[in-house]
Scaffold this motif. Structure first.
Motif, PDB file in Angstrom:
ATOM      1  N   LYS A   9       0.852  -1.194   0.000  1.00 32.13           N
ATOM      2  CA  LYS A   9       0.000   0.000   0.000  1.00 32.13           C
ATOM      3  C   LYS A   9       0.886   1.241   0.000  1.00 32.13           C
ATOM      4  CE  LYS A   9      -4.130   1.797   2.173  1.00 32.13           C
ATOM      5  NZ  LYS A   9      -5.161   1.472   3.174  1.00 32.13           N
ATOM      6  N   VAL A  10       0.749   2.033  -1.049  1.00 33.96           N
ATOM      7  CA  VAL A  10       1.522   3.265  -1.198  1.00 33.96           C
ATOM      8  C   VAL A  10       0.569   4.448  -1.081  1.00 33.96           C
ATOM      9  CG1 VAL A  10       3.035   4.586  -2.722  1.00 33.96           C
ATOM     10  CG2 VAL A  10       3.167   2.086  -2.716  1.00 33.96           C
ATOM     11  N   GLN A  23       2.461   6.136 -10.400  1.00 31.16           N
ATOM     12  CA  GLN A  23       2.569   4.732 -10.786  1.00 31.16           C
ATOM     13  C   GLN A  23       3.809   4.517 -11.657  1.00 31.16           C
ATOM     14  OE1 GLN A  23      -1.358   3.069 -11.583  1.00 31.16           O
ATOM     15  NE2 GLN A  23      -0.478   1.927 -13.276  1.00 31.16           N
ATOM     16  N   ASP A  24       4.031   5.410 -12.631  1.00 29.51           N
ATOM     17  CA  ASP A  24       5.209   5.303 -13.496  1.00 29.51           C
ATOM     18  C   ASP A  24       6.499   5.446 -12.694  1.00 29.51           C
ATOM     19  OD1 ASP A  24       3.589   4.986 -15.709  1.00 29.51           O
ATOM     20  OD2 ASP A  24       3.713   7.096 -16.328  1.00 29.51           O
ATOM     21  N   GLN A  32      16.675  -4.035  -9.040  1.00 31.49           N
ATOM     22  CA  GLN A  32      16.890  -5.100 -10.016  1.00 31.49           C
ATOM     23  C   GLN A  32      16.308  -6.410  -9.505  1.00 31.49           C
ATOM     24  OE1 GLN A  32      20.956  -5.568 -11.116  1.00 31.49           O
ATOM     25  NE2 GLN A  32      20.514  -7.025 -12.733  1.00 31.49           N
ATOM     26  N   GLY A  33      15.629  -7.122 -10.385  1.00 29.46           N
ATOM     27  CA  GLY A  33      15.036  -8.408 -10.048  1.00 29.46           C
ATOM     28  C   GLY A  33      13.584  -8.324  -9.615  1.00 29.46           C
ATOM     29  N   ALA A  34      13.120  -7.117  -9.293  1.00 34.88           N
ATOM     30  CA  ALA A  34      11.719  -6.937  -8.871  1.00 34.88           C
ATOM     31  C   ALA A  34      10.896  -6.461 -10.059  1.00 34.88           C
ATOM     32  CB  ALA A  34      11.638  -5.919  -7.743  1.00 34.88           C
ATOM     33  N   LYS A  35       9.613  -6.831 -10.062  1.00 30.37           N
ATOM     34  CA  LYS A  35       8.721  -6.353 -11.116  1.00 30.37           C
ATOM     35  C   LYS A  35       7.319  -6.177 -10.539  1.00 30.37           C
ATOM     36  CE  LYS A  35       8.271 -11.045 -12.932  1.00 30.37           C
ATOM     37  NZ  LYS A  35       9.443 -11.825 -12.630  1.00 30.37           N
ATOM     38  N   ILE A  36       6.551  -5.324 -11.177  1.00 29.14           N
ATOM     39  CA  ILE A  36       5.183  -5.083 -10.734  1.00 29.14           C
ATOM     40  C   ILE A  36       4.227  -5.857 -11.628  1.00 29.14           C
ATOM     41  CG2 ILE A  36       3.360  -3.345 -10.519  1.00 29.14           C
ATOM     42  CD1 ILE A  36       5.477  -1.367  -9.614  1.00 29.14           C
ATOM     43  N   ARG A  37       3.310  -6.577 -11.005  1.00 27.19           N
ATOM     44  CA  ARG A  37       2.303  -7.333 -11.740  1.00 27.19           C
ATOM     45  C   ARG A  37       0.925  -6.723 -11.456  1.00 27.19           C
ATOM     46  NH1 ARG A  37       2.051 -13.683 -10.962  1.00 27.19           N
ATOM     47  NH2 ARG A  37       3.999 -13.563 -12.121  1.00 27.19           N
ATOM     48  N   GLY A  38       0.766  -5.484 -11.856  1.00 25.30           N
ATOM     49  CA  GLY A  38      -0.530  -4.833 -11.741  1.00 25.30           C
ATOM     50  C   GLY A  38      -0.658  -3.897 -10.551  1.00 25.30           C
ATOM     51  N   PHE A  39      -1.567  -2.947 -10.715  1.00 25.66           N
ATOM     52  CA  PHE A  39      -1.886  -1.963  -9.680  1.00 25.66           C
ATOM     53  C   PHE A  39      -3.377  -2.000  -9.394  1.00 25.66           C
ATOM     54  CE2 PHE A  39       2.069  -0.017 -11.081  1.00 25.66           C
ATOM     55  CZ  PHE A  39       2.550   0.637  -9.953  1.00 25.66           C
TER      56      PHE A  39
END
Length: 88
Positions: A9-10, A23-24, A32-39
């Motif tokens: 939660k941001v 969001q951008d 590095q190594g982390a990714k976002i899978r949707g908001f």
């Protein structure tokens, strides 16, 4: 080892923050190594809307701490809190 999915939660520091821009900036700040899978978005109160990105990190990468620290440094972010964590 697998991956870990965390919903974080941001909270923006103002209802006037452009959530698409925030969001951008959150996506650009990922370590590095982390990714976002949707908001998701959550109406909090008085026009304030929290962003809830689901972040995928490698299991051995120290959990979500690096992501949390990166998100806290983004301009326009008031607070960051992990809502839910699970293995994939």
């Amino acid at each position: 080892m697998g991956d870990v999915a965390a919903k974080i939660k941001v909270m923006p520091n103002s209802p006037d923050v452009d959530l698409d821009d925030l969001q951008d900036r959150l996506e650009e700040s990922l370590p590095q190594g982390a990714k976002i899978r949707g908001f998701q978005r959550d109406d909090v109160a008085f026009g304030l809307v929290a962003l809830l990105p689901t972040v995928i990190v490698p299991d051995g990468a120290g959990g979500t701490e690096a992501v949390e620290e990166a998100f806290k440094e983004v301009d326009g972010v008031e607070s960051v809190a992990v809502e839910n964590v699970g293995r994939l």
